[in-house]
Write an enzyme that holds these catalytic residues in place. Sequence first.
Site, mmCIF file in Angstrom:
data_model
loop_
_atom_site.group_PDB
_atom_site.id
_atom_site.type_symbol
_atom_site.label_atom_id
_atom_site.label_comp_id
_atom_site.label_asym_id
_atom_site.label_seq_id
_atom_site.Cartn_x
_atom_site.Cartn_y
_atom_site.Cartn_z
ATOM 1 N N LYS A 186 0.861 -1.188 0.000
ATOM 2 C CA LYS A 186 0.000 0.000 0.000
ATOM 3 C C LYS A 186 0.902 1.244 0.000
ATOM 4 O O LYS A 186 1.999 1.202 0.548
ATOM 5 C CB LYS A 186 -0.882 -0.043 1.266
ATOM 6 C CG LYS A 186 -1.745 1.181 1.475
ATOM 7 C CD LYS A 186 -2.845 1.295 0.440
ATOM 8 C CE LYS A 186 -3.548 2.654 0.522
ATOM 9 N NZ LYS A 186 -4.277 2.968 -0.731
ATOM 10 N N ASN A 196 4.522 6.817 -6.540
ATOM 11 C CA ASN A 196 3.157 7.061 -7.023
ATOM 12 C C ASN A 196 2.959 8.539 -7.301
ATOM 13 O O ASN A 196 2.931 9.355 -6.380
ATOM 14 C CB ASN A 196 2.154 6.575 -5.968
ATOM 15 C CG ASN A 196 0.715 6.843 -6.371
ATOM 16 O OD1 ASN A 196 0.440 7.209 -7.512
ATOM 17 N ND2 ASN A 196 -0.200 6.668 -5.440
ATOM 18 N N CYS A 201 -2.078 10.024 -7.616
ATOM 19 C CA CYS A 201 -3.171 9.858 -6.660
ATOM 20 C C CYS A 201 -4.350 10.735 -7.080
ATOM 21 O O CYS A 201 -4.387 11.913 -6.717
ATOM 22 C CB CYS A 201 -2.698 10.245 -5.271
ATOM 23 S SG CYS A 201 -0.946 10.606 -5.191
HETATM 24 C C1 LIG Z 1 -8.607 0.032 -3.372
HETATM 25 C C2 LIG Z 1 -7.431 0.494 -4.205
HETATM 26 C C3 LIG Z 1 -6.374 1.156 -3.583
HETATM 27 C C4 LIG Z 1 -5.272 1.590 -4.332
HETATM 28 N N1 LIG Z 1 -4.224 2.201 -3.706
HETATM 29 C C5 LIG Z 1 -3.111 2.570 -4.428
HETATM 30 C C6 LIG Z 1 -1.974 3.143 -3.775
HETATM 31 O O1 LIG Z 1 -1.914 3.297 -2.550
HETATM 32 N N2 LIG Z 1 -0.923 3.519 -4.562
HETATM 33 C C7 LIG Z 1 -0.923 3.333 -5.928
HETATM 34 O O2 LIG Z 1 0.061 3.679 -6.585
HETATM 35 N N3 LIG Z 1 -1.978 2.763 -6.550
HETATM 36 C C8 LIG Z 1 -3.065 2.372 -5.833
HETATM 37 N N4 LIG Z 1 -4.133 1.776 -6.475
HETATM 38 C C9 LIG Z 1 -4.082 1.563 -7.946
HETATM 39 C C10 LIG Z 1 -3.659 0.125 -8.296
HETATM 40 O O3 LIG Z 1 -2.385 -0.170 -7.797
HETATM 41 C C11 LIG Z 1 -3.675 -0.081 -9.832
HETATM 42 O O4 LIG Z 1 -2.805 0.850 -10.440
HETATM 43 C C12 LIG Z 1 -5.067 0.110 -10.439
HETATM 44 O O5 LIG Z 1 -6.073 -0.366 -9.562
HETATM 45 C C13 LIG Z 1 -5.225 -0.560 -11.804
HETATM 46 O O6 LIG Z 1 -5.088 -1.963 -11.720
HETATM 47 P P1 LIG Z 1 -6.366 -2.974 -11.601
HETATM 48 O O7 LIG Z 1 -7.331 -2.567 -12.667
HETATM 49 O O8 LIG Z 1 -5.787 -4.339 -11.765
HETATM 50 O O9 LIG Z 1 -6.928 -2.759 -10.235
HETATM 51 C C14 LIG Z 1 -5.242 1.350 -5.734
HETATM 52 C C15 LIG Z 1 -6.311 0.665 -6.354
HETATM 53 C C16 LIG Z 1 -7.403 0.239 -5.610
HETATM 54 C C17 LIG Z 1 -8.511 -0.505 -6.308
#
Ligand SMILES: Cc1cc2nc3c(=O)[nH]c(=O)nc-3n(C[C@H](O)[C@H](O)[C@H](O)COP(=O)(O)O)c2cc1C
Length: 302
Positions: A45, A127, A130
């Site tokens: 995270k 990251n 955000c």
């Molecule tokens: C609940 C949730 C929390 C996330 N928290 C972060 C985070 O803390 N930092 C980050 O770089 N990306 C975060 N993401 C983005 C994911 O790492 C990823 O880039 C994005 O969800 C696309 O991939 P997916 O379609 O497989 O979920 C988060 C995504 C979700 C769904």
Amino acid sequence: MTDLRVHIGKTTLKNPILTASGTFGYGPEFEPYLNLNAIGGFCTKGISLEPRPGNPGIRIVETASGMLNSIGLENCGSRVFLDETMPKIARYDTAIIVNFYAYTEEDFVKLAAVLSENDRIDALEMNLSCPNVKQGGSAFGADPKLIESLTAAVRKVTAKTLIVKLSPNVADITLTARAAEAGGADAVSLINTLVGTAIDRRTRRFVLGNKVGGLSGPAIKPVALRMVWQTAKAVKIPVIGMGGIASLGDVLDFLIVGARAVQVGSANFVDPGIAQTLAEGLDRYLAERQETIDQLIGSVQE
Ligand SMILES: Cc1cc2nc3c(=O)[nH]c(=O)nc-3n(C[C@H](O)[C@H](O)[C@H](O)COP(=O)(O)O)c2cc1C
């Protein structure tokens, strides 16, 4: 077993299947569901210098073929992470990638330096995207000049593999990818979530406490695949692809368009053991075809 190793900067992954930040806790939460040593690595995270409570109100809503989240980057902060979490995850025989973020260049640099002191951390994922935090987080991810100078500043304080995670909320992803490369990143990862919203038409209010959130899951895969393909052609450094991966077919698609590794995100909420299943499936696929991982990566016919 096929040799599935891939190299990202100084880091060798035993296979190209990683889990995406924010969807896999800090790692140990998923121990009941899969063998963490069977995947290439996991991204934590997002960590900030100080702890953050995240956004108030409803933070997750399901959408057609995906989800919107506005967690607001809740996390335990760098001190607790390094002192309490790292000792618990250090024993895993897989790559530990720490996702981190800040709101100023100064804090990005400070945080990267602090995290770099921990020998067990394999890579840092910065990251820049955000979309659900009000204090200017998205500005970093949209401005190539800012990305280059920020990456260069962080590069100076860390010898670890530095991955810059790109936002899809830009007109041309190759510009931000090239900026990260020019700043000294070892790799770029993409995509983060796309900004969206949802309305409760009964009350005529926004569903999410933060009004807007990040869209993820299978709904975003075609956009992510297109951006990964474009980026892999635009930069020389490795590209880590993600966005909607939920099956072996999805993994193959991202590798074929040039991703060196992939991350699985929202699919972990549907099947918390999916990353191991995908790593094993990729192994079988290549063994059956007697193909190497390097032959598969970037094999798209144009
Ligand atoms: C609940 C949730 C929390 C996330 N928290 C972060 C985070 O803390 N930092 C980050 O770089 N990306 C975060 N993401 C983005 C994911 O790492 C990823 O880039 C994005 O969800 C696309 O991939 P997916 O379609 O497989 O979920 C988060 C995504 C979700 C769904």
